[in-house]
Design a protein around this motif. Structure first.
Motif, PDB file in Angstrom:
ATOM      1  N   GLU A  45       2.257   7.080   2.969  1.00  0.00           N
ATOM      2  CA  GLU A  45       0.996   6.656   2.390  1.00  0.00           C
ATOM      3  C   GLU A  45       0.898   6.206   1.058  1.00  0.00           C
ATOM      4  O   GLU A  45       1.301   6.973   0.016  1.00  0.00           O
ATOM      5  N   LEU A  46       0.499   4.942   0.768  1.00  0.00           N
ATOM      6  CA  LEU A  46       0.545   4.360  -0.488  1.00  0.00           C
ATOM      7  C   LEU A  46      -0.895   3.859  -0.584  1.00  0.00           C
ATOM      8  O   LEU A  46      -1.765   3.376   0.262  1.00  0.00           O
ATOM      9  N   PRO A  52      -3.113  -5.046  -7.920  1.00  0.00           N
ATOM     10  CA  PRO A  52      -1.542  -4.575  -7.921  1.00  0.00           C
ATOM     11  C   PRO A  52      -0.828  -6.075  -8.387  1.00  0.00           C
ATOM     12  O   PRO A  52      -1.335  -6.935  -8.108  1.00  0.00           O
ATOM     13  N   GLU A  53       0.335  -6.005  -8.791  1.00  0.00           N
ATOM     14  CA  GLU A  53       1.133  -7.168  -9.211  1.00  0.00           C
ATOM     15  C   GLU A  53       1.669  -7.640  -7.720  1.00  0.00           C
ATOM     16  O   GLU A  53       2.051  -6.768  -7.029  1.00  0.00           O
ATOM     17  N   PHE A  54       1.715  -8.975  -7.608  1.00  0.00           N
ATOM     18  CA  PHE A  54       2.110  -9.579  -6.029  1.00  0.00           C
ATOM     19  C   PHE A  54       3.374 -10.722  -6.483  1.00  0.00           C
ATOM     20  O   PHE A  54       3.257 -11.477  -7.141  1.00  0.00           O
ATOM     21  N   GLU A  55       4.419 -10.318  -5.805  1.00  0.00           N
ATOM     22  CA  GLU A  55       5.356 -10.967  -6.082  1.00  0.00           C
ATOM     23  C   GLU A  55       6.051 -11.870  -4.641  1.00  0.00           C
ATOM     24  O   GLU A  55       6.179 -10.822  -3.708  1.00  0.00           O
ATOM     25  N   ILE A  56       6.181 -13.001  -4.544  1.00  0.00           N
ATOM     26  CA  ILE A  56       6.882 -13.803  -3.539  1.00  0.00           C
ATOM     27  C   ILE A  56       8.201 -14.196  -3.850  1.00  0.00           C
ATOM     28  O   ILE A  56       8.157 -15.035  -4.881  1.00  0.00           O
ATOM     29  N   PHE A  73       7.918 -10.125   0.064  1.00  0.00           N
ATOM     30  CA  PHE A  73       6.655 -10.015  -0.428  1.00  0.00           C
ATOM     31  C   PHE A  73       6.639  -8.565  -1.008  1.00  0.00           C
ATOM     32  O   PHE A  73       6.983  -7.681  -0.351  1.00  0.00           O
ATOM     33  N   GLU A  74       6.333  -8.533  -2.287  1.00  0.00           N
ATOM     34  CA  GLU A  74       6.354  -7.201  -3.000  1.00  0.00           C
ATOM     35  C   GLU A  74       4.949  -7.000  -3.655  1.00  0.00           C
ATOM     36  O   GLU A  74       4.665  -7.799  -4.408  1.00  0.00           O
ATOM     37  N   LEU A  75       4.479  -5.704  -3.604  1.00  0.00           N
ATOM     38  CA  LEU A  75       3.660  -5.245  -4.308  1.00  0.00           C
ATOM     39  C   LEU A  75       3.737  -4.256  -5.273  1.00  0.00           C
ATOM     40  O   LEU A  75       4.790  -3.481  -5.139  1.00  0.00           O
ATOM     41  N   GLU A  76       3.518  -4.326  -6.655  1.00  0.00           N
ATOM     42  CA  GLU A  76       3.842  -3.554  -7.724  1.00  0.00           C
ATOM     43  C   GLU A  76       2.616  -2.974  -8.346  1.00  0.00           C
ATOM     44  O   GLU A  76       1.635  -3.627  -8.613  1.00  0.00           O
ATOM     45  N   TRP A  77       2.672  -1.626  -8.816  1.00  0.00           N
ATOM     46  CA  TRP A  77       1.518  -1.091  -9.586  1.00  0.00           C
ATOM     47  C   TRP A  77       2.077  -1.198 -11.136  1.00  0.00           C
ATOM     48  O   TRP A  77       2.868  -0.226 -11.521  1.00  0.00           O
ATOM     49  N   THR A  78       1.789  -2.274 -11.537  1.00  0.00           N
ATOM     50  CA  THR A  78       1.971  -2.472 -13.045  1.00  0.00           C
ATOM     51  C   THR A  78       0.842  -2.630 -13.842  1.00  0.00           C
ATOM     52  O   THR A  78       0.234  -3.833 -13.948  1.00  0.00           O
TER      53      THR A  78
END
Length: 90
Positions: A45-46, A52-56, A73-78
Motif C-alpha cells: 500500500e502506497l 508527487p513528481e510525475f515522469e513519463i 510512467f513513474e511517480l516519485e515522492w520528492t
C-alpha cells in the motif's frame, strides 16, 4: 544511493487490461486515496502526497539487433522539486 524493490510485476496483458489498471490508479490519485498493489503473494500500500513528481519516459533499446520500445510512467515522492507544468497524453 541504494535501491530496494518493494513490489514488481511484469507480464503480458491486453491493452484493455492495462488501461483498466492505469484507470484504477488514476481514480485513486484523483480521490486522494492510497494505492494498493497486489500480485501473487505480494501486496503493498502506497499513499502518494498531493503533489508527487510525475515522469513519463519513452525508450528504444537495441540489443543483439532486436529493437524493444517502452513507455514508463513513474511517480516519485520528492518534496521541493520544481513544477514544470502538466504533460498531456494523446
Amino acid at each position: 544511493m541504494s535501491e530496494e524493490v518493494l513490489f514488481e510485476s511484469e507480464r503480458s496483458q491486453s491493452r484493455s487490461d492495462i488501461a483498466a489498471t492505469l484507470r484504477a490508479v488514476a481514480d485513486k490519485l484523483d480521490a486522494g486515496e492510497s494505492i494498493t498493489l497486489r500480485g501473487g503473494d505480494q501486496s503493498l500500500e502506497l499513499d502518494p502526497p498531493e503533489r508527487p513528481e510525475f515522469e513519463i519516459k519513452a525508450e528504444r533499446e537495441i540489443e543483439g539487433g532486436v529493437e524493444e520500445l517502452s513507455v514508463e510512467f513513474e511517480l516519485e515522492w520528492t518534496p521541493g522539486d520544481a513544477d514544470d507544468g502538466p504533460v498531456s497524453v494523446e
